[in-house]
Motif scaffolding. Structure first.
Motif, PDB file in Angstrom:
ATOM      1  N   ALA A   1      -4.081  12.336  -0.702  1.00 55.52           N
ATOM      2  CA  ALA A   1      -2.763  12.452  -1.316  1.00 55.52           C
ATOM      3  C   ALA A   1      -1.858  11.303  -0.881  1.00 55.52           C
ATOM      4  O   ALA A   1      -1.174  10.688  -1.704  1.00 55.52           O
ATOM      5  CB  ALA A   1      -2.128  13.793  -0.961  1.00 55.52           C
ATOM      6  N   ALA A   2      -1.864  11.001   0.415  1.00 57.09           N
ATOM      7  CA  ALA A   2      -1.036   9.910   0.927  1.00 57.09           C
ATOM      8  C   ALA A   2      -1.460   8.578   0.332  1.00 57.09           C
ATOM      9  O   ALA A   2      -0.610   7.742  -0.009  1.00 57.09           O
ATOM     10  CB  ALA A   2      -1.115   9.871   2.453  1.00 57.09           C
ATOM     11  N   ALA A   3      -2.761   8.361   0.181  1.00 60.50           N
ATOM     12  CA  ALA A   3      -3.255   7.113  -0.413  1.00 60.50           C
ATOM     13  C   ALA A   3      -2.806   7.000  -1.868  1.00 60.50           C
ATOM     14  O   ALA A   3      -2.387   5.921  -2.315  1.00 60.50           O
ATOM     15  CB  ALA A   3      -4.776   7.045  -0.318  1.00 60.50           C
ATOM     16  N   MET A   4      -2.857   8.111  -2.609  1.00 58.75           N
ATOM     17  CA  MET A   4      -2.397   8.094  -4.007  1.00 58.75           C
ATOM     18  C   MET A   4      -0.910   7.751  -4.083  1.00 58.75           C
ATOM     19  O   MET A   4      -0.483   6.979  -4.930  1.00 58.75           O
ATOM     20  CB  MET A   4      -2.654   9.451  -4.669  1.00 58.75           C
ATOM     21  N   MET A   5      -0.129   8.348  -3.180  1.00 54.69           N
ATOM     22  CA  MET A   5       1.301   8.073  -3.152  1.00 54.69           C
ATOM     23  C   MET A   5       1.557   6.601  -2.841  1.00 54.69           C
ATOM     24  O   MET A   5       2.403   5.970  -3.478  1.00 54.69           O
ATOM     25  CB  MET A   5       2.004   8.957  -2.118  1.00 54.69           C
ATOM     26  N   SER A   6       0.849   6.070  -1.872  1.00 51.86           N
ATOM     27  CA  SER A   6       1.016   4.679  -1.483  1.00 51.86           C
ATOM     28  C   SER A   6       0.641   3.734  -2.622  1.00 51.86           C
ATOM     29  O   SER A   6       1.392   2.808  -2.940  1.00 51.86           O
ATOM     30  CB  SER A   6       0.169   4.390  -0.242  1.00 51.86           C
ATOM     31  N   GLU A   7      -0.500   3.976  -3.239  1.00 49.48           N
ATOM     32  CA  GLU A   7      -0.979   3.117  -4.328  1.00 49.48           C
ATOM     33  C   GLU A   7      -0.044   3.138  -5.540  1.00 49.48           C
ATOM     34  O   GLU A   7       0.128   2.130  -6.220  1.00 49.48           O
ATOM     35  CB  GLU A   7      -2.373   3.565  -4.773  1.00 49.48           C
ATOM     36  N   SER A   8       0.561   4.302  -5.799  1.00 48.66           N
ATOM     37  CA  SER A   8       1.399   4.456  -6.990  1.00 48.66           C
ATOM     38  C   SER A   8       2.884   4.312  -6.692  1.00 48.66           C
ATOM     39  O   SER A   8       3.710   4.431  -7.598  1.00 48.66           O
ATOM     40  CB  SER A   8       1.135   5.825  -7.626  1.00 48.66           C
ATOM     41  N   ASN A   9       3.221   4.123  -5.408  1.00 51.38           N
ATOM     42  CA  ASN A   9       4.609   3.986  -4.987  1.00 51.38           C
ATOM     43  C   ASN A   9       5.451   5.192  -5.425  1.00 51.38           C
ATOM     44  O   ASN A   9       6.504   5.049  -6.041  1.00 51.38           O
ATOM     45  CB  ASN A   9       5.218   2.681  -5.504  1.00 51.38           C
ATOM     46  N   ILE A  10       4.939   6.379  -5.113  1.00 51.17           N
ATOM     47  CA  ILE A  10       5.635   7.619  -5.436  1.00 51.17           C
ATOM     48  C   ILE A  10       5.728   8.482  -4.185  1.00 51.17           C
ATOM     49  O   ILE A  10       4.957   8.305  -3.249  1.00 51.17           O
ATOM     50  CB  ILE A  10       4.943   8.407  -6.579  1.00 51.17           C
ATOM     51  N   GLY A  11       6.664   9.409  -4.173  1.00 50.27           N
ATOM     52  CA  GLY A  11       6.890  10.227  -2.995  1.00 50.27           C
ATOM     53  C   GLY A  11       6.503  11.680  -3.134  1.00 50.27           C
ATOM     54  O   GLY A  11       6.660  12.447  -2.199  1.00 50.27           O
ATOM     55  N   ALA A  12       5.985  12.070  -4.303  1.00 50.04           N
ATOM     56  CA  ALA A  12       5.606  13.467  -4.505  1.00 50.04           C
ATOM     57  C   ALA A  12       4.483  13.557  -5.518  1.00 50.04           C
ATOM     58  O   ALA A  12       4.420  12.766  -6.466  1.00 50.04           O
ATOM     59  CB  ALA A  12       6.806  14.271  -4.993  1.00 50.04           C
ATOM     60  N   LEU A  13       3.619  14.533  -5.291  1.00 47.91           N
ATOM     61  CA  LEU A  13       2.522  14.799  -6.214  1.00 47.91           C
ATOM     62  C   LEU A  13       2.479  16.291  -6.530  1.00 47.91           C
ATOM     63  O   LEU A  13       2.422  17.111  -5.598  1.00 47.91           O
ATOM     64  CB  LEU A  13       1.176  14.416  -5.587  1.00 47.91           C
TER      65      LEU A  13
END
Length: 145
Positions: free
Chosen positions: A25-37
């Motif tokens: 989840a953290a990697a997805m947030m980092s890659e997409s520059n988002i703070g919530a999933l």
């Protein structure tokens, strides 16, 4: 006529499955520059939301391993949601009352979009509503002793 969330929401929403790890989840947030999933189950139903803050406070600060499932750190109960037909001003008021910066837009249990406070602020028509929401959301809290 009031604008509906469907006209303002981001419809390309990244999601994470409840069984994936917080590291994923953290990697997805980092890659997409988002703070919530939004968190979904195997049927695609939204079952929660996980934020960068959840990962920091509910896992890292507690010494949890990176392989901890998202389901153990996500916000699951009473996740505040909007609908595509919801009026933008209603959404801003809801975000203000609940002190949230992001509002998942759900239809038939499926996540179809996301509205962030910034989306409201970008549209000059709703700048006042966004400012009022931000003011309520940003009310400082006292540190716990």
């Amino acid at each position: 006529m009031e604008q509906q969330l469907r006209n303002l929401m981001t419809s390309n929403v990244f999601t994470v499955n409840e069984s994936q790890t917080i590291q994923e989840a953290a990697a997805m947030m980092s890659e997409s520059n988002i703070g919530a999933l939004p968190v979904i189950n195997n049927n695609g139903q939204m079952v929660g939301i996980i934020t960068d803050r959840d990962i920091t406070l509910r896992s890292t600060a507690q010494g949890e391993a990176a392989q901890t499932p998202v389901s153990q750190v996500m916000t699951a109960q009473q996740v505040v949601q909007g609908t595509p037909d919801m009026d933008v001003r209603q959404a801003a008021e809801l975000m203000s009352q609940q002190q949230i910066r992001r509002l998942p837009v759900v239809e038939n249990g499926q996540i179809i979009g996301m509205v962030a406070l910034g989306d409201l602020a970008v549209d000059n028509q709703f700048d006042g509503a966004a400012g009022q929401a931000l003011s309520s959301i940003s009310t400082p809290s006292a540190p716990q002793k």
